[in-house]
Design an enzyme around this catalytic site. Structure first.
Site, PDB file in Angstrom:
ATOM      1  N   SER A  75      43.523  50.231  55.217  1.00  0.00           N
ATOM      2  CA  SER A  75      44.320  50.018  56.432  1.00  0.00           C
ATOM      3  C   SER A  75      43.485  49.298  57.485  1.00  0.00           C
ATOM      4  O   SER A  75      42.356  49.687  57.761  1.00  0.00           O
ATOM      5  CB  SER A  75      44.772  51.372  56.987  1.00  0.00           C
ATOM      6  OG  SER A  75      45.150  51.240  58.348  1.00  0.00           O
ATOM      7  N   HIS A  98      46.819  48.143  53.234  1.00  0.00           N
ATOM      8  CA  HIS A  98      47.811  49.071  53.784  1.00  0.00           C
ATOM      9  C   HIS A  98      48.230  48.551  55.162  1.00  0.00           C
ATOM     10  O   HIS A  98      47.408  48.428  56.066  1.00  0.00           O
ATOM     11  CB  HIS A  98      47.169  50.455  53.885  1.00  0.00           C
ATOM     12  CG  HIS A  98      48.065  51.533  54.378  1.00  0.00           C
ATOM     13  ND1 HIS A  98      48.922  52.250  53.563  1.00  0.00           N
ATOM     14  CD2 HIS A  98      48.235  52.057  55.625  1.00  0.00           C
ATOM     15  CE1 HIS A  98      49.568  53.152  54.276  1.00  0.00           C
ATOM     16  NE2 HIS A  98      49.180  53.057  55.534  1.00  0.00           N
ATOM     17  N   ASP A 130      50.219  49.196  58.409  1.00  0.00           N
ATOM     18  CA  ASP A 130      50.869  50.224  59.226  1.00  0.00           C
ATOM     19  C   ASP A 130      51.772  49.572  60.259  1.00  0.00           C
ATOM     20  O   ASP A 130      51.320  48.747  61.061  1.00  0.00           O
ATOM     21  CB  ASP A 130      49.797  51.060  59.954  1.00  0.00           C
ATOM     22  CG  ASP A 130      49.086  52.016  59.017  1.00  0.00           C
ATOM     23  OD1 ASP A 130      49.783  52.832  58.381  1.00  0.00           O
ATOM     24  OD2 ASP A 130      47.850  51.951  58.927  1.00  0.00           O
ATOM     25  N   MET A 173      54.369  50.403  63.416  1.00  0.00           N
ATOM     26  CA  MET A 173      54.767  51.446  64.363  1.00  0.00           C
ATOM     27  C   MET A 173      55.725  50.854  65.389  1.00  0.00           C
ATOM     28  O   MET A 173      55.518  49.721  65.854  1.00  0.00           O
ATOM     29  CB  MET A 173      53.520  52.002  65.056  1.00  0.00           C
ATOM     30  CG  MET A 173      52.428  52.370  64.049  1.00  0.00           C
ATOM     31  SD  MET A 173      51.134  53.437  64.698  1.00  0.00           S
ATOM     32  CE  MET A 173      50.226  52.297  65.693  1.00  0.00           C
ATOM     33  N   HIS A 226      53.551  50.634  55.233  1.00  0.00           N
ATOM     34  CA  HIS A 226      53.869  51.989  55.695  1.00  0.00           C
ATOM     35  C   HIS A 226      54.646  51.889  57.008  1.00  0.00           C
ATOM     36  O   HIS A 226      54.071  51.588  58.054  1.00  0.00           O
ATOM     37  CB  HIS A 226      52.550  52.763  55.877  1.00  0.00           C
ATOM     38  CG  HIS A 226      52.721  54.155  56.393  1.00  0.00           C
ATOM     39  ND1 HIS A 226      51.672  54.886  56.901  1.00  0.00           N
ATOM     40  CD2 HIS A 226      53.807  54.959  56.477  1.00  0.00           C
ATOM     41  CE1 HIS A 226      52.110  56.081  57.291  1.00  0.00           C
ATOM     42  NE2 HIS A 226      53.409  56.147  57.045  1.00  0.00           N
ATOM     43  N   MET A 251      56.164  53.420  59.976  1.00  0.00           N
ATOM     44  CA  MET A 251      56.247  54.613  60.840  1.00  0.00           C
ATOM     45  C   MET A 251      57.254  54.269  61.932  1.00  0.00           C
ATOM     46  O   MET A 251      56.894  54.008  63.088  1.00  0.00           O
ATOM     47  CB  MET A 251      54.859  54.930  61.416  1.00  0.00           C
ATOM     48  CG  MET A 251      53.904  55.432  60.355  1.00  0.00           C
ATOM     49  SD  MET A 251      52.237  55.669  60.999  1.00  0.00           S
ATOM     50  CE  MET A 251      51.602  54.012  60.820  1.00  0.00           C
ATOM     51  N   MET A 289      50.957  62.378  54.263  1.00  0.00           N
ATOM     52  CA  MET A 289      50.146  62.131  55.457  1.00  0.00           C
ATOM     53  C   MET A 289      49.170  63.290  55.656  1.00  0.00           C
ATOM     54  O   MET A 289      49.577  64.447  55.731  1.00  0.00           O
ATOM     55  CB  MET A 289      51.029  62.007  56.705  1.00  0.00           C
ATOM     56  CG  MET A 289      51.939  60.810  56.758  1.00  0.00           C
ATOM     57  SD  MET A 289      51.262  59.228  57.272  1.00  0.00           S
ATOM     58  CE  MET A 289      49.911  59.523  58.323  1.00  0.00           C
ATOM     59  N   GLY A 295      44.732  55.610  63.922  1.00  0.00           N
ATOM     60  CA  GLY A 295      43.616  55.744  62.996  1.00  0.00           C
ATOM     61  C   GLY A 295      42.534  56.639  63.559  1.00  0.00           C
ATOM     62  O   GLY A 295      42.595  57.054  64.722  1.00  0.00           O
ATOM     63  N   ASP A 309      47.156  59.519  53.079  1.00  0.00           N
ATOM     64  CA  ASP A 309      46.870  58.632  54.212  1.00  0.00           C
ATOM     65  C   ASP A 309      46.400  59.410  55.438  1.00  0.00           C
ATOM     66  O   ASP A 309      47.149  60.224  55.987  1.00  0.00           O
ATOM     67  CB  ASP A 309      48.151  57.847  54.537  1.00  0.00           C
ATOM     68  CG  ASP A 309      47.970  56.822  55.640  1.00  0.00           C
ATOM     69  OD1 ASP A 309      46.843  56.592  56.084  1.00  0.00           O
ATOM     70  OD2 ASP A 309      49.001  56.248  56.060  1.00  0.00           O
ATOM     71  N   GLY A 346      42.335  60.013  57.679  1.00  0.00           N
ATOM     72  CA  GLY A 346      41.082  60.769  57.704  1.00  0.00           C
ATOM     73  C   GLY A 346      40.325  60.797  56.387  1.00  0.00           C
ATOM     74  O   GLY A 346      39.529  61.713  56.148  1.00  0.00           O
ATOM     75  N   GLY A 397      41.156  53.879  56.300  1.00  0.00           N
ATOM     76  CA  GLY A 397      41.210  53.016  57.474  1.00  0.00           C
ATOM     77  C   GLY A 397      39.850  52.862  58.119  1.00  0.00           C
ATOM     78  O   GLY A 397      38.999  52.100  57.658  1.00  0.00           O
ATOM     79  N   SER A 398      39.622  53.645  59.183  1.00  0.00           N
ATOM     80  CA  SER A 398      38.423  53.432  60.001  1.00  0.00           C
ATOM     81  C   SER A 398      37.119  53.599  59.229  1.00  0.00           C
ATOM     82  O   SER A 398      36.124  52.951  59.568  1.00  0.00           O
ATOM     83  CB  SER A 398      38.454  54.360  61.222  1.00  0.00           C
ATOM     84  OG  SER A 398      38.840  55.644  60.850  1.00  0.00           O
TER      85      SER A 398
HETATM   86  C1  DX5 Z   1      47.891  56.741  60.627  1.00  0.00           C
HETATM   87  C2  DX5 Z   1      48.089  55.550  59.721  1.00  0.00           C
HETATM   88  C3  DX5 Z   1      46.958  55.410  58.761  1.00  0.00           C
HETATM   89  C4  DX5 Z   1      45.642  55.098  59.417  1.00  0.00           C
HETATM   90  C5  DX5 Z   1      44.539  55.568  58.549  1.00  0.00           C
HETATM   91  O1  DX5 Z   1      48.999  56.940  61.392  1.00  0.00           O
HETATM   92  O2  DX5 Z   1      49.275  55.688  58.966  1.00  0.00           O
HETATM   93  O3  DX5 Z   1      47.248  54.480  57.741  1.00  0.00           O
HETATM   94  O4  DX5 Z   1      45.471  53.745  59.699  1.00  0.00           O
HETATM   95  O5  DX5 Z   1      43.351  55.408  59.234  1.00  0.00           O
HETATM   96  P1  DX5 Z   1      42.135  56.418  59.134  1.00  0.00           P
HETATM   97  O6  DX5 Z   1      41.580  56.305  57.732  1.00  0.00           O
HETATM   98  O7  DX5 Z   1      41.212  55.929  60.186  1.00  0.00           O
HETATM   99  O8  DX5 Z   1      42.664  57.805  59.396  1.00  0.00           O
HETATM  100 ZN    ZN Z   2      49.450  54.466  57.130  1.00  0.00          ZN
END
Ligand code: DX5
Ligand code: ZN
Length: 207
Positions: A6, A29, A31, A33, A62, A64, A132, A139, A170, A172, A190-191
């Site tokens: 992500s 990935h 995201d 929003m 994804h 959201m 989730m 993230g 998905d 952490g 992600g991060s």
């Molecule tokens: C959270 C997103 C994730 C996020 C994951 O709402 O759906 O895809 O980017 O990032 P990390 O790995 O930093 O939690």
């Molecule tokens: Zn996501």
């Protein structure tokens, strides 16, 4: 283990997508929003579509968002393998059918407080379930430990209802929390990757 990276936390999306394209991440990935289903809002499609210029990887989208229907056609037109939206929305069946109509694999996501058993009526229709492991919306959050039980419960249900569907997790994910996801098929990272210098090294650590 497959990895879907992500770029939500990226400070420079074009640069990081080019860099990610040189790794062996299986998917990007994406995201999305809407500022309604979750507080934050990502860039509109007319900007987001430009990611095709920087990556040749397949996309794992994804949504959201409160109204997935508004986004499905647009995201189906990219290099998309999966479109996943949330079970906590209206018209779930109609939207799953719409994704299939475009020839894209469909996924359903569940938030941390949604019970796995709510997925049962939809399981035979799904290619992917996204569990989730943080509250959707941003993230860099901490992995919720109870996710391990949810993944294992889902794995048992899939044996009965759909042995082909994949489990995606998905939020952490890092080299420590990945051990709580042994029954998953894909991990979204992600991060942990995007804020590091050496993307491939971090991907290797969670794979
Ligand atoms: C959270 C997103 C994730 C996020 C994951 O709402 O759906 O895809 O980017 O990032 P990390 O790995 O930093 O939690
Ligand atoms: Zn996501």
């Amino acid at each position: 283990m497959k990895i879907s990276t992500s770029f939500l936390s990226s400070p420079n999306i074009p640069k990081d997508l080019v860099k990610l394209n040189e790794t062996d991440t299986d998917y990007i990935h994406v995201d999305i929003m809407d500022g309604i289903f979750v507080k934050k809002k990502t860039m509109p499609f007319k900007e987001m579509r430009n990611i095709y210029k920087y990556t040749s990887k397949r996309l794992d989208v994804h949504l959201m968002v409160k109204n997935p229907k508004k986004y499905i056609k647009d995201y189906a037109s990219l290099n998309t393998e999966y479109i996943t939206f949330h079970i906590e929305t209206d018209d779930v069946l109609k939207n799953l059918e719409l994704i299939k109509k475009y020839g894209i694999k469909c996924g359903l996501a569940i938030k941390p407080n949604t019970e796995v058993k709510e997925l049962v009526p939809y399981l035979p229709l799904l290619d992917l379930i996204l569990v989730m492991s943080v509250e959707p919306g941003e993230g860099g959050q901490k992995f919720i430990d109870d996710t391990e039980n949810k993944i294992n419960e889902l794995k048992v249900l899939l044996k009965e209802y759909n042995s082909k569907a994949l489990i995606n997790v998905d939020g952490g994910i890092n080299k420590d929390t990945k051990d709580k996801c042994k029954n998953a098929d894909i991990l979204v990272v992600g991060s942990y990757v995007i804020l590091a210098d050496d993307f491939q090294k971090k991907i290797d650590e969670v794979r």
